[in-house]
Design an enzyme around this catalytic site. Structure first.
Site, PDB file in Angstrom:
ATOM      1  N   GLN A 320      -0.319   8.853  -3.889  1.00 19.58           N
ATOM      2  CA  GLN A 320       0.757   8.111  -3.239  1.00 19.58           C
ATOM      3  C   GLN A 320       0.205   6.896  -2.492  1.00 19.58           C
ATOM      4  O   GLN A 320       0.808   5.817  -2.506  1.00 19.58           O
ATOM      5  CB  GLN A 320       1.515   9.021  -2.273  1.00 19.58           C
ATOM      6  N   ASP A 323      -0.535   4.269  -5.052  1.00 23.32           N
ATOM      7  CA  ASP A 323       0.711   3.744  -5.588  1.00 23.32           C
ATOM      8  C   ASP A 323       1.349   2.738  -4.646  1.00 23.32           C
ATOM      9  O   ASP A 323       1.811   1.668  -5.058  1.00 23.32           O
ATOM     10  CB  ASP A 323       1.680   4.889  -5.849  1.00 23.32           C
ATOM     11  N   ASP A 325      -0.038   0.921  -2.608  1.00 23.63           N
ATOM     12  CA  ASP A 325      -0.849  -0.295  -2.515  1.00 23.63           C
ATOM     13  C   ASP A 325      -0.495  -1.293  -3.608  1.00 23.63           C
ATOM     14  O   ASP A 325      -0.763  -2.483  -3.462  1.00 23.63           O
ATOM     15  CB  ASP A 325      -2.336   0.064  -2.617  1.00 23.63           C
ATOM     16  N   THR A 401       1.318  -6.737  -4.058  1.00 24.47           N
ATOM     17  CA  THR A 401       0.423  -7.364  -5.009  1.00 24.47           C
ATOM     18  C   THR A 401       0.107  -6.346  -6.098  1.00 24.47           C
ATOM     19  O   THR A 401       0.202  -5.139  -5.886  1.00 24.47           O
ATOM     20  CB  THR A 401      -0.891  -7.816  -4.353  1.00 24.47           C
ATOM     21  N   PHE A 403      -2.700  -5.672  -7.217  1.00 26.37           N
ATOM     22  CA  PHE A 403      -4.128  -5.382  -7.110  1.00 26.37           C
ATOM     23  C   PHE A 403      -4.382  -4.252  -6.122  1.00 26.37           C
ATOM     24  O   PHE A 403      -3.670  -4.105  -5.130  1.00 26.37           O
ATOM     25  CB  PHE A 403      -4.893  -6.636  -6.666  1.00 26.37           C
ATOM     26  N   ASP A 405      -5.937  -3.758  -3.428  1.00 29.04           N
ATOM     27  CA  ASP A 405      -6.561  -4.679  -2.477  1.00 29.04           C
ATOM     28  C   ASP A 405      -6.286  -4.349  -1.018  1.00 29.04           C
ATOM     29  O   ASP A 405      -6.429  -5.201  -0.136  1.00 29.04           O
ATOM     30  CB  ASP A 405      -6.091  -6.113  -2.767  1.00 29.04           C
ATOM     31  N   SER A 407      -3.505  -3.812   0.468  1.00 29.76           N
ATOM     32  CA  SER A 407      -2.292  -4.381   1.060  1.00 29.76           C
ATOM     33  C   SER A 407      -1.487  -3.320   1.791  1.00 29.76           C
ATOM     34  O   SER A 407      -0.692  -3.635   2.677  1.00 29.76           O
ATOM     35  CB  SER A 407      -1.426  -5.045  -0.017  1.00 29.76           C
ATOM     36  N   GLU A 472       6.959   7.829   5.727  1.00 31.82           N
ATOM     37  CA  GLU A 472       7.768   8.625   4.797  1.00 31.82           C
ATOM     38  C   GLU A 472       7.430  10.110   4.851  1.00 31.82           C
ATOM     39  O   GLU A 472       8.299  10.960   4.876  1.00 31.82           O
ATOM     40  CB  GLU A 472       7.601   8.079   3.382  1.00 31.82           C
ATOM     41  N   HIS A 575       5.188  13.227  -8.404  1.00 31.65           N
ATOM     42  CA  HIS A 575       6.289  13.888  -7.698  1.00 31.65           C
ATOM     43  C   HIS A 575       6.323  15.379  -7.999  1.00 31.65           C
ATOM     44  O   HIS A 575       6.857  16.158  -7.219  1.00 31.65           O
ATOM     45  CB  HIS A 575       7.621  13.239  -8.076  1.00 31.65           C
TER      46      HIS A 575
END
Length: 811
Positions: A320, A323, A325, A401, A403, A405, A407, A472, A575
């Site tokens: 997760q 994902d 990211d 993004t 990538f 990376d 984020s 979440e 999931h």
């Protein structure tokens, strides 16, 4: 490339992880590579590894949307007399002859010769069209967008939205948060979708031509309807010598600087399959409605779990984390970013208030769970359409993004990144508890879908990070916290080594190292569990330390965008790994405490309590994760995000509906794309599917054509083996990641730094940032075993990255 922890960063098809397998366009089924001959004497035995053999025989990477466009966009032979054809300068890297061997070599897909719904087709002949056709179609699209705006304004005027605190509100406002920029961009996408439908009708385009070739009709670059302000802006000139990644993903590809950037469309591995060829949700092969996604969920997907033989719950959490990211699909929103109600009584009684982006899930009256609550409609709005200035089928927008990376930690814009930084010593913002523990910054937004008054009254808030989904579920919040702490740990160590470095240098160097560590752990510890060691070796995905070892070279011609099918369907396999119970283990006394998953959704407040983070991590590393498949916890098939409500959402239904919303192709198309023979009837699938799942499928689908598979596999001893149709988009994503990301380590970092990065492990990161744990498995994603002992965090068997390789100046 990434083998030297360098060209890691991009996902070609890319992503969801947190949790499931109900494949977005029809269903997830437990796939088996073969049924033994003595179990069914009518089925010829096949090698257990036949699917692997087939996949490994295919040429990689596979052809996709960008390949098709590149082949024909420059062609001088496609429409040689077309006065509207765009002109190009000669480019040896893009041959003009679409029938040359570089384009026509067989890709070993099994589409029949008369099947033209694939990328190997020749473009259709376009009928004659005029400037009036274009302008009238655009005018119609603009009118439809204004009508939609009127509905949104009326809903806002009447204060009609999702009920605050309801399961659907939590899903749309907190988990699937949509940036205002994406909502603005979707206006152009919506307008062009309707304009395409109008153009299709005006010049009598076939469904196929509208899907594949309407993109070449007309030049709208100068049209007043094409608002450039609603397109993803191009960055300024890219600095090819930059030491660090951009935060928004731009300039990763110097020739195409917006490829893979945030707020760009997903790309397509297979052609989209919309009901009208443009944007309406996918239909059955005979043109009728597909069965209710909820009916598929309750008929095909069982509410019981089978544990993995090898992997822990941490596998689900890491999946997760990865994902999030790389994917965050924007949702359609109403006026002022309000959520759109589709199932309320007032909406159903007044059709004029029904939003055109509604696509609710119908619940059968005799539903085994929802019938007790008189529920016949589950809220669901369509994903926001991506903007474009050309005709063509609907695409969806990725706010992240493409990538790997970081984020998820740093955000996707300079403004967001600035708000997360402390702007001192290279550190990220944090809040520190009275006993000295570092937590994520507090989110004091009362409308974030998470904060509740009885907690904020005691100054206990939900958290903020680079990704809006941070709250979440609590195990995900823990992972966010661990990596934020890891960044600050790196920054402080670098400052000790290089006291002359300023805040910016410290921050960017720590960020670069952290991204490399996430990439290394993903490919060294997580990916082998997903696709297995054989395919890892075949695709050369394993990290390599030495520069002279074989690796994938960066290829600027490969588009790094996440594949729509991966984000909307395939990567949701995780999931099915969701545990119904979350386990906490008290280290000293080894006391075990269980709580239902539902109690930890958007409820991260226990992280303020001493010891809870360590207890949760211990709990993740002890039990086995559920095996991937078509079996799901009841916690996600009717109780998701329920909070204090008696019922919640069904994640399986929503994933099936999302695949249809995105036009993800049916199961047979994936079989042919994967080199398997197409199935003409359900009995053809007996060799490839679990018998129970196949029997359930025949109860809800009229024929095989509309049904989409994708689902995983039959777990095998060493890894979590997946079906062919799952492996295809997943492997393509992982390979593309290696071939499209320019990561500074390869060309700019000394080999000793690369060697240190390769010492990174999830065990060490967890030990260093949750020291209360005391001990951990050497490989935390795997269950405790003889070859995977639990070690004290001080053990030399869990290597440390020596940042001395980053020290500058005289020694």
């Amino acid at each position: 490339m990434i083998h030297q922890v360098s060209h890691w960063g991009n996902h070609d098809s890319s992503s969801q992880v947190a949790l499931l397998v109900a494949l977005a366009t029809g269903l997830s089924v437990l796939i088996r590579d073969g049924i033994r001959a003595n179990e069914d004497p009518q089925v010829d035995p096949v090698p257990d590894n036949q699917s692997l053999i087939t996949l490994m025989s295919l040429p990689w990477p596979r052809r996709d949307q960008e390949w098709y466009v590149r082949r024909w966009e420059r062609s001088r032979t496609m429409t040689p007399d077309d006065p509207h054809k765009r002109q190009f300068e000669d480019d040896p890297e893009n041959p003009d002859d679409p029938d040359g061997p570089e384009w026509t070599t067989h890709d070993r897909s099994t589409f029949p010769d008369n099947d033209t719904w694939n990328w190997n087709r020749r473009p259709s002949d376009l009928p004659d069209w005029t400037g009036d056709d274009v302008s009238e179609s655009l005018s119609y699209g603009s009118m439809e967008e204004k009508e939609k705006t009127k509905v949104e304004e009326e809903l806002a005027k009447r204060n009609l939205s999702l009920v605050r605190g309801s399961p659907s509100y939590k899903h749309q406002q907190a988990f699937r948060k949509t940036d205002p920029q994406a909502t603005k961009m979707a206006k152009l996408g919506y307008m062009m979708g309707h304009a395409t439908t109008k153009m299709k009708d005006r010049i009598n385009l076939t469904r196929e031509t509208a899907t594949f070739d309407s993109q070449w009709v007309g030049d709208m670059s100068a049209s007043p309807y094409c608002d450039k302000g609603l397109l993803r802006p191009h960055p300024g000139p890219c600095n090819s010598l930059s030491r660090y990644r951009s935060v928004d993903g731009t300039c990763n590809n110097l020739k195409n600087p917006t490829w893979g950037a945030s707020f760009t469309p997903f790309r397509r591995a297979l052609p989209p399959d919309y009901g009208d060829g443009v944007s309406s949700v996918r239909r059955a092969a005979d043109g009728g409605d597909l069965p209710s996604a909820r009916l598929v969920s309750t008929t095909v997907h069982l509410n019981k779990l089978a544990d993995s033989r090898s992997y822990t719950v941490l596998t689900m959490t890491w999946g997760q984390f990865v994902d999030h990211d790389i994917t965050l699909t924007a949702l359609s929103k109403g006026s002022g970013g309000r959520s759109i109600p589709c199932c309320s009584e007032e909406i159903l009684l007044q059709p004029s208030l029904y939003h055109p982006e509604c696509n609710p899930i119908m619940i059968p009256k005799d539903d085994p769970f929802y019938a007790a609550f008189n529920q016949t409609c589950m809220e669901f709005t369509r994903s926001a359409p991506a903007p474009r200035c050309n005709f063509g089928p609907r695409e969806q927008l990725n706010q992240q993004t493409a990538f790997l990376d970081g984020s998820i930690i740093y955000g996707t814009s300079e403004k967001q990144l600035a708000s997360l930084r402390k702007h001192q010593d290279g550190l990220l913002q944090s809040q520190v508890t009275l006993d000295g523990r570092e937590l994520l910054p507090a989110s004091q937004d009362p409308d974030d879908g998470c904060n509740v008054e009885d907690q904020t009254h005691y100054d206990r808030f939900c958290f903020t990070s680079g990704d809006s989904r941070v709250n979440e579920q609590i195990l995900l919040t823990v992972m966010h916290t661990v990596w934020a702490r890891q960044h600050n740990l790196l920054a402080l160590e670098l400052k000790d080594l290089n006291p002359d470095w300023d805040d910016e240098r410290l921050f960017q160097e720590a960020r670069k190292i952290l991204i490399a560590q996430i990439q290394h752990i993903t490919y060294n510890e997580y990916v082998p569990s997903i696709i297995g060691p054989n395919f890892m070796k075949h695709l050369k995905l394993s990290p390599q330390v030495e520069r002279d070892e074989p690796s994938h070279d960066y290829d600027e011609m490969i588009h790094p965008g996440i594949a729509n099918e991966f984000a909307a369907a395939a990567y949701r396999f995780g999931h099915s790994q969701i545990q119904g119970l979350i386990q906490k283990i008290d280290g000293p006394g080894m006391n075990i405490e269980f709580a239902q998953l539902n109690t930890f959704l958007f409820n991260p407040y226990s992280l303020y309590d001493p010891g809870n983070m360590a207890n949760l991590v211990r709990g993740e590393g002890a039990p086995a994760t559920p095996a991937f498949g078509y079996i799901f916890s009841p916690q996600v098939t009717g109780r998701l995000f329920r909070g204090d409500s008696p019922f919640g959402l069904d994640l399986v239904s929503m994933n099936i509906q999302r695949g249809r919303d995105h036009g993800v192709g049916g199961y047979n198309r994936w079989r042919m794309y994967c080199g398997l023979p197409p199935a003409s009837n359900f009995s053809d699938l007996a060799r490839d599917m679990d018998a129970g799942a196949l029997n359930s499928i025949t109860k809800v689908y009229r024929s095989i054509s509309p049904f989409c598979d994708y689902s995983p596999f039959d777990p095998s001893p060493g890894h979590l083996e997946f079906s062919m149709t799952f492996k295809m988009p997943s492997n393509r994503t992982l390979l593309n990641l290696l071939q499209t990301s320019v990561f500074p380590f390869l060309s700019q970092s000394p080999s000793e730094q690369l060697a240190e990065i390769h010492k990174s492990s999830l065990a060490r990161v967890l030990c260093d940032n949750v020291p209360e744990m005391g001990s951990i498995q050497r490989w935390p994603l795997r269950k405790y075993a003889t070859g995977n002992p639990r070690l004290p965090c001080s053990s030399m068997s869990i290597p440390r990255v020596d940042l001395g390789a980053w020290e500058e100046g005289d020694l």
